[in-house]
Every structure is written in structure tokens, then in C-alpha cells.
Design an enzyme around this catalytic site. Structure first.
Site, PDB file in Angstrom:
ATOM      1  CG  HIS A   1      -1.907   0.972   1.397  1.00 16.97           C
ATOM      2  ND1 HIS A   1      -1.658   2.270   1.775  1.00 16.97           N
ATOM      3  CD2 HIS A   1      -3.250   0.896   1.199  1.00 16.97           C
ATOM      4  CE1 HIS A   1      -2.802   2.945   1.809  1.00 16.97           C
ATOM      5  NE2 HIS A   1      -3.789   2.131   1.463  1.00 16.97           N
TER       6      HIS A   1
ATOM      7  CG  ASP B   1       0.066  -2.379   6.006  1.00 17.38           C
ATOM      8  OD1 ASP B   1      -0.940  -2.572   6.712  1.00 17.38           O
ATOM      9  OD2 ASP B   1       0.052  -1.677   4.983  1.00 17.38           O
TER      10      ASP B   1
ATOM     11  CD  GLN C   1      -7.632  -4.086   4.036  1.00 20.29           C
ATOM     12  OE1 GLN C   1      -8.606  -4.730   4.426  1.00 20.29           O
ATOM     13  NE2 GLN C   1      -7.718  -2.827   3.649  1.00 20.29           N
TER      14      GLN C   1
ATOM     15  CE  LYS D   1      -7.563   0.434   6.234  1.00 17.58           C
ATOM     16  NZ  LYS D   1      -8.356   0.939   5.110  1.00 17.58           N
TER      17      LYS D   1
ATOM     18  CB  CYS E   1      -3.491   3.363  -1.508  1.00 15.67           C
ATOM     19  SG  CYS E   1      -4.473   4.794  -1.090  1.00 15.67           S
TER      20      CYS E   1
END
Ligand code: PLP
Length: 414
Positions: free
Chosen positions: A129, A206, A209, A232, A372
Site C-alpha cells: 500500500h 502492515d 487488512q 477497519k 493506493c
């Protein structure tokens, strides 16, 4: 069969906590499939934030008075709750940030600017991302460190053979996402951590998600840093989490300076507070912290393993339904068990923005664009894609509604 009958989650019951899902646009019930961008907020989380403001609102760490003490305790305990959720030891390993992007910037500035120089290498993946890609690219420019990219295979997986060659003794930082927000791929981050550590490099994962959708244990992965965003995972906007190994965070210099993060200040010099407060300059994200802790408790009640199964099932259903059509191109792994709960796709010659706009006419909310991940879209050979992303309140009926909307677009552009 509707997912209402799913053995993983009682979706009908879950939906009662999200009044926003009852909204209708031009007489059609909202079908919200943009959860990869942000999730909806259940009543218990809204209530926790409202209760905080109604009963305990005060600034933290500075007050002797009762309200300040209550706010401080709630805020500090929120760190423990969130830390435990991802397997961290406690608040000394959990910094609250604004979001994943800020967590990435925190480590890049506080660690990268000081530690990196010419000859050093930062290894990212082609599916990063922009939050990670742009940030480390900038740190590379400023420090003279080179940025390298682990390629993505045609099937949408990280090329682990290439990773093993790219990560060398020159590598200082590996920054990879756990679950791709475009391809859906669940990456083997524990293997990448091993590779990084074999070469004395650090790994930043990261998890924007991943944390919302599956059980995550930062210790099992052996991540040095691990980041995620509250909005999220049913929490409020304006808060994210940065896990860091205690000794690493302890050694690191602060990212931002000001009140709240100091121990002793004189006209000549300043010493720093303990972690995590050292990294939370100024009045921190108090109400958001309370809200994120409530979101974590809500997710724990549902059970992260149940959520993972539910997401896998929805992704599998979407993949199956979409593969019935030759004019739909799906990106990422074909096996639902290798993906998170999202599917990016394109409909033949129809631009993703047009498709999304037609879906919007049917009250179906999905995302169109590069998500992104512009360089990844360049690799895929498309400027944009449409992305449907699922969460705890979504059903297979809603995926059918998505496909009906796609059918309308197909007819319109035929
Ligand atoms: C994989 C991934 N990383 C980072 C981010 C950035 O999250 P935020 O905007 O909350 O900082 C996102 C958001 O879409 C994401 O999907």
C-alpha cells in the site's frame, strides 16, 4: 444458502448492532461492501465512546482530579486490551497512532532516518500500500538507502524465491503487508520475518487488512513492528495501533515532541517518558482509544476464528459466482483460503469507476480506483479495479446483489 445460516457467525443478530445497514437509497437497501476502506461501527462501540464523553471526559496523565484519573485509567487500559488482542505483552509494546499510515511514518522517521544510510537496503513488496511504499521510498531518498521490491507472481502470491535473494546482509528493514488490500493475498509474514532476522534486519508488518479479519499473534509471526487501523475493525477513525518489540521501542528516539512524552525538561535538555507515552506527544487519542478497546471486545465476542471462516466463505462465494462470467477478470489468488475477505476485479471494457457508479444506483457500495497500490496496478496492466470487501455483517445475498448490479452494467455497456 444465505450466510445468515452460516455456522461461523449469527449474521442476522450481528446486523442488529449496525443501524446504518438499514439505510435505503431510492427505496433500495444499502449493501455495504467497502469494508476494506472502512468498516461500520456497531452500537456498543458508539455507546462506549458516547459514555466516555458523557461520564469521564478529561485530559489524561496531567490531572489529580477524579475525572482525569478515570480518563487516564480508561486510556491506559485500552492499550492493554488492544495489545492483548494481537498477542503483545502489554501497553509497553502498544503505541496508539492516528492510523496504519502514521505507524509506518513513526518507525520510518524515528528509526529509519537515524539508522539508515548509503549501502543499506529496504525491502518492500510490489503489492505494498502507498502507506508503506511512499513512506520508505522517501526515507530511502533522504538517507541514501536503496529500496527493493519482492515481485508478485502471476497468480498473485509473493515470489518467495526472489524474496530469499533480495533479502541480504545489506537489508536493514523489510516492510510487507500481511494481507493485500488489492489482491487479497495472505502473505507468509512469519517466513519473511525469519528471512529478515537471518540477515539481522527488522521486519515491519502492515496488518491493516489482517487484524480485522483473522487471529493475529505478533509474537508467533516474530514481527519487530506490526501496524493496524481502528476504523477497519469496527472502531472509530483517528486511531491505529503500532506494536513494537519492547526493547526496540525502548531504544528508539521519539517521533514527535511536546507535552505528555517527556520525563524531565530543562532549558538545556529533555528526557523521555516510558513507552508508549514517549511516542504519543500532546493530548492523545483518548476517546478513540476507548472506542478501539470496545471494538476489540466486540470482535473477541464474535471470535476471530469465526470471523476468518466467515470472510473466507464470503470470498469463496464471490470468487465462485464471478468466475461464472468470462468478462470478469479477478485479481489475486483463486483459492479463497489463501485470501482475506475481498475481491478486486474488472468487467471487460467497463471502467471500474463507471461500474461502481452503476452499482451505486443499486445502493451497492464498493470501491473503484487503484486502492493506493498504483505500482501494483501498473504491474497488473490496468489503471484501476473495482473492489468488493466483506465483513462480519455481510451475506451471500449481498454478493448476489453485487452480481445483479454488475449485470446491469453489462447490459448498459453492451
Ligand atoms: C494494507 C493497507 N495498509 C495501509 C492502509 C492505510 O490505512 P490508513 O488509511 O488507516 O492509515 C490501508 C488502507 O486502506 C491498507 O489497506
Amino acid at each position: 444458502m444465505g450466510l445468515q445460516q452460516s455456522d461461523a457467525l449469527d449474521v442476522e443478530r450481528v446486523r442488529e448492532d449496525f443501524p446504518i445497514l438499514q439505510r435505503e437509497f431510492d427505496g433500495e437497501r444499502l449493501v455495504y461492501l467497502d469494508n476494506g476502506a472502512t468498516t461500520q461501527t456497531p452500537d456498543p462501540v458508539v455507546d462506549a465512546i458516547a459514555d466516555y464523553y458523557r461520564t469521564s471526559n478529561a485530559n489524561v496523565h496531567r490531572g489529580i482530579h477524579q475525572l482525569s484519573q478515570e480518563a487516564s485509567i480508561a486510556y491506559e487500559e485500552a492499550h492493554d486490551t488492544v495489545a492483548e488482542f494481537v498477542g503483545a505483552d502489554g501497553r509497553e509494546e502498544m503505541v496508539f497512532t492516528k492510523n496504519t499510515t502514521e505507524a509506518e511514518n513513526l518507525v520510518a522517521y524515528a528509526w529509519g532516518l537515524r539508522e539508515l544510510g548509503p549501502g543499506d537496503e529496504i525491502v518492500l513488496s510490489q503489492m505494498e500500500h502507498h502507506a508503506s511504499l511512499v513512506t520508505w521510498q522517501q526515507i530511502g531518498e533522504r538517507t541514501g538507502a536503496d529500496v527493493k521490491y519482492i515481485p508478485v507472481t502471476d497468480e498473485g502470491y509473493l515470489d518467495m524465491d526472489a524474496a530469499a535473494e533480495l533479502i541480504t546482509d545489506d537489508t536493514e528493514m523489510v516492510s510487507v503487508l500481511h494481507v493485500s488490500n488489492t489482491l487479497g493475498t495472505v502473505n507468509p509474514v512469519a517466513d519473511l520475518a525469519d528471512l529478515a532476522h537471518d540477515h539481522d534486519a527488522y521486519i515491519f508488518v502492515d496488518g491493516a487488512q489482517a487484524v480485522p479479519n483473522q487471529p493475529v499473534d505478533v509474537k508467533e509471526i516474530d514481527a519487530d513492528f506490526y501496524a493496524f487501523s481502528g476504523h477497519k475493525m469496527l472502531g472509530p477513525t483517528g486511531i491505529g495501533g503500532l506494536y513494537g518489540k519492547a526493547d526496540l521501542l525502548d531504544e528508539m528516539e521519539p517521533f514527535q515532541y511536546g507535552g505528555g512524552m517527556i520525563r524531565k525538561v530543562t532549558f538545556e535538555e529533555t528526557t523521555w517518558h516510558d513507552v508508549p507515552w514517549k511516542f504519543e506527544a500532546g493530548t492523545p487519542v483518548i476517546a478513540q482509544g476507548v472506542g478501539l478497546a470496545a471494538a476489540v471486545e466486540y470482535l473477541e465476542d464474535l471470535g476471530m476464528e469465526n470471523i476468518r471462516r466467515h470472510e473466507e466463505r464470503l470470498a469463496g462465494y464471490a470468487l465462485d459466482r464471478m468466475s461464472e462470467f468470462d468478462d470478469i477478470e479477478i485479481y489475486g489468488p483463486t483459492r479463497a483460503e489463501d485470501r482475506g475477505g475481498l475481491v478486486s476485479f474488472n468487467l471487460d471494457e467497463v471502467h471500474a469507476h463507471d461500474l461502481t457508479s452503476i452499482l451505486n444506483d443499486h445502493a451497492v457500495a464498493i470501491r473503484a480506483g487503484d486502492h493506493c497500490t498504483q505500482p501494483l496496478h501498473d504491474e497488473l496492466g490496468v489503471a484501476a479495479s473495482a473492489r468488493a470487501s466483506f465483513y462480519v455483517y455481510n451475506t451471500t445475498d449481498e454478493i448476489d446483489a453485487l452480481l445483479e448490479g454488475v449485470d446491469s452494467a453489462r447490459e448498459l455497456f453492451a
